[in-house]
Design a protein around this motif. Structure first.
Motif, PDB file in Angstrom:
ATOM      1  N   ASP A  92      50.151  40.759  27.147  1.00 36.32           N
ATOM      2  CA  ASP A  92      49.902  39.704  26.109  1.00 36.32           C
ATOM      3  C   ASP A  92      50.528  38.456  26.678  1.00 36.32           C
ATOM      4  O   ASP A  92      50.075  37.444  26.489  1.00 36.32           O
ATOM      5  CB  ASP A  92      50.041  40.321  24.727  1.00 36.32           C
ATOM      6  N   LYS A  93      51.829  38.591  27.297  1.00 34.43           N
ATOM      7  CA  LYS A  93      52.652  37.488  27.697  1.00 34.43           C
ATOM      8  C   LYS A  93      52.050  36.973  29.028  1.00 34.43           C
ATOM      9  O   LYS A  93      51.639  35.610  29.068  1.00 34.43           O
ATOM     10  CB  LYS A  93      53.895  38.029  28.568  1.00 34.43           C
ATOM     11  N   VAL A  94      51.110  37.574  29.890  1.00 30.21           N
ATOM     12  CA  VAL A  94      50.423  37.119  30.922  1.00 30.21           C
ATOM     13  C   VAL A  94      49.356  36.046  30.304  1.00 30.21           C
ATOM     14  O   VAL A  94      49.251  35.099  30.902  1.00 30.21           O
ATOM     15  CB  VAL A  94      50.221  38.302  31.870  1.00 30.21           C
ATOM     16  N   PHE A  95      48.245  36.834  29.633  1.00 27.35           N
ATOM     17  CA  PHE A  95      47.364  35.855  29.157  1.00 27.35           C
ATOM     18  C   PHE A  95      47.810  34.766  28.315  1.00 27.35           C
ATOM     19  O   PHE A  95      47.051  33.731  28.200  1.00 27.35           O
ATOM     20  CB  PHE A  95      46.611  36.870  28.342  1.00 27.35           C
ATOM     21  N   GLN A 166      35.388  22.433  27.753  1.00 22.79           N
ATOM     22  CA  GLN A 166      35.076  23.396  26.692  1.00 22.79           C
ATOM     23  C   GLN A 166      36.012  24.569  26.926  1.00 22.79           C
ATOM     24  O   GLN A 166      36.454  24.930  27.806  1.00 22.79           O
ATOM     25  CB  GLN A 166      33.483  23.837  26.808  1.00 22.79           C
ATOM     26  N   ASP A 167      35.983  25.169  25.536  1.00 25.48           N
ATOM     27  CA  ASP A 167      36.921  26.390  25.702  1.00 25.48           C
ATOM     28  C   ASP A 167      35.904  27.626  25.577  1.00 25.48           C
ATOM     29  O   ASP A 167      34.926  27.901  24.835  1.00 25.48           O
ATOM     30  CB  ASP A 167      37.478  26.425  24.046  1.00 25.48           C
ATOM     31  N   ARG A 168      36.147  28.378  27.003  1.00 21.68           N
ATOM     32  CA  ARG A 168      35.234  29.526  27.185  1.00 21.68           C
ATOM     33  C   ARG A 168      35.996  30.903  27.279  1.00 21.68           C
ATOM     34  O   ARG A 168      35.693  31.788  27.556  1.00 21.68           O
ATOM     35  CB  ARG A 168      34.799  29.347  28.741  1.00 21.68           C
ATOM     36  N   GLY A 169      37.099  30.676  26.449  1.00 30.00           N
ATOM     37  CA  GLY A 169      37.819  31.730  26.107  1.00 30.00           C
ATOM     38  C   GLY A 169      39.197  32.005  27.365  1.00 30.00           C
ATOM     39  O   GLY A 169      39.837  32.858  27.269  1.00 30.00           O
ATOM     40  N   GLY A 170      39.195  31.037  28.310  1.00 31.43           N
ATOM     41  CA  GLY A 170      40.084  31.041  29.518  1.00 31.43           C
ATOM     42  C   GLY A 170      41.157  30.126  29.264  1.00 31.43           C
ATOM     43  O   GLY A 170      41.954  30.067  28.233  1.00 31.43           O
ATOM     44  N   ASN A 214      45.761  43.229  36.452  1.00 28.83           N
ATOM     45  CA  ASN A 214      44.627  42.636  35.661  1.00 28.83           C
ATOM     46  C   ASN A 214      44.242  41.551  36.386  1.00 28.83           C
ATOM     47  O   ASN A 214      43.341  40.617  35.743  1.00 28.83           O
ATOM     48  CB  ASN A 214      45.361  42.242  34.181  1.00 28.83           C
ATOM     49  N   LEU A 215      44.114  41.218  37.727  1.00 26.73           N
ATOM     50  CA  LEU A 215      43.612  40.311  38.422  1.00 26.73           C
ATOM     51  C   LEU A 215      42.384  40.029  38.352  1.00 26.73           C
ATOM     52  O   LEU A 215      41.964  38.882  38.388  1.00 26.73           O
ATOM     53  CB  LEU A 215      44.197  40.453  39.941  1.00 26.73           C
ATOM     54  N   ASP A 216      41.427  41.311  38.411  1.00 24.43           N
ATOM     55  CA  ASP A 216      40.073  40.795  38.433  1.00 24.43           C
ATOM     56  C   ASP A 216      39.548  40.131  37.028  1.00 24.43           C
ATOM     57  O   ASP A 216      38.954  39.253  37.020  1.00 24.43           O
ATOM     58  CB  ASP A 216      39.257  42.388  38.196  1.00 24.43           C
ATOM     59  N   GLU A 217      40.098  40.681  35.973  1.00 20.87           N
ATOM     60  CA  GLU A 217      39.737  40.042  34.680  1.00 20.87           C
ATOM     61  C   GLU A 217      40.313  38.649  34.670  1.00 20.87           C
ATOM     62  O   GLU A 217      39.837  37.674  34.062  1.00 20.87           O
ATOM     63  CB  GLU A 217      40.282  40.891  33.444  1.00 20.87           C
ATOM     64  N   PHE A 222      40.126  32.909  33.816  1.00 20.45           N
ATOM     65  CA  PHE A 222      40.957  31.933  34.192  1.00 20.45           C
ATOM     66  C   PHE A 222      40.787  31.054  35.205  1.00 20.45           C
ATOM     67  O   PHE A 222      41.233  29.845  35.451  1.00 20.45           O
ATOM     68  CB  PHE A 222      42.387  32.191  33.670  1.00 20.45           C
ATOM     69  N   ILE A 223      40.165  31.687  36.361  1.00 20.69           N
ATOM     70  CA  ILE A 223      40.169  30.895  37.543  1.00 20.69           C
ATOM     71  C   ILE A 223      38.766  30.599  38.101  1.00 20.69           C
ATOM     72  O   ILE A 223      38.418  29.438  38.554  1.00 20.69           O
ATOM     73  CB  ILE A 223      40.690  31.792  38.835  1.00 20.69           C
TER      74      ILE A 223
END
Length: 226
Positions: A92-95, A166-170, A214-217, A222-223
């Motif tokens: 959760d810290k990372v995200f 826009q906010d896409r959740g990332g 978690n790099l794939d997600e 985010f990228i």
């Protein structure tokens, strides 16, 4: 050995960058004239377009990331309020950090194609720039500037766009963040997950194993921007 193009993608090579005393920033050489054109367009509409942030190196982004992960720099929630990351799990810290700050190696600012801008014509000289959404809306000090910028970008003559409109959740919405499409679109496609992973594996990154697990997600959320 990282070649020059990969180095540019990751914020490790500055051979394509130039310094602009007029703009007070460092950017990709092919972005200088388009950005000056946008500044002139703003001036003709009564605004003074200023650059708050432009090129950012891998090391600078790494410092930002590590300081946030260590609790030495504030981490914000969706409302822009400081949160206590010590109560969060490592994942959760990372995200939480990713919501407002890019991974080193994955920041669009590495490319010299992206700038954070504001309009300084109607603010007090002592005003402390925050770069928040509230500043760009309603009674915010840059609301009028961003109304003009909305129309200007819609015309497409400058070739800049807002990657985080826009906010896409990332990444949280950043209306001040402009990207030069002709180059940034190419670099975005060239930055692969494998290239980023290889760099992060050899980096002294806080929460590194969690990031790599978690790099794939992370890459998709985010990228990667369509």
């Amino acid at each position: 050995m990282i070649d020059q193009n990969n180095g540019l993608l990751l914020g490790l090579d500055e051979h394509e960058l130039v310094d602009s005393p007029l703009l007070g920033c460092r950017i990709h050489r092919q972005v200088l004239d388009p950005l000056l054109f946008l500044v002139e367009r703003a001036a003709s509409a009564g605004f003074i377009l200023k650059v708050a942030s432009s090129y950012r190196s891998f090391e600078r982004q790494l410092l930002i990331w590590n300081n946030k992960a260590r609790g030495l720099r504030p981490v914000l929630n969706d409302a822009g309020e400081v949160i206590d990351i010590n109560v969060l799990s490592e994942r959760d810290k990372v995200f939480a950090i990713l919501r407002w700050s890019a991974l080193p190696g994955a920041s669009r600012h590495h490319w010299g194609t992206d700038v954070d801008v504001y309009g300084s014509a109607h603010i007090d000289p002592e005003y402390q720039l925050q770069l928040t959404v509230a500043e760009t809306q309603g009674d915010g000090p840059f609301a009028e500037f961003h109304c003009w910028l909305n129309d200007e970008l819609a015309q497409g003559s400058s070739n800049f766009f807002r990657p985080y409109a826009q906010d896409r959740g990332g990444v949280a919405p950043e209306p001040w963040h402009l990207s030069y499409a002709p180059l940034a679109t190419i670099f975005s496609r060239q930055l692969t997950q494998n290239l980023l992973r290889g760099q992060l594996e050899q980096t002294d990154l806080e929460l590194k194993q969690v990031v790599l697990d978690n790099l794939d997600e992370i890459f998709q959320q985010f990228i990667h921007i369509d």
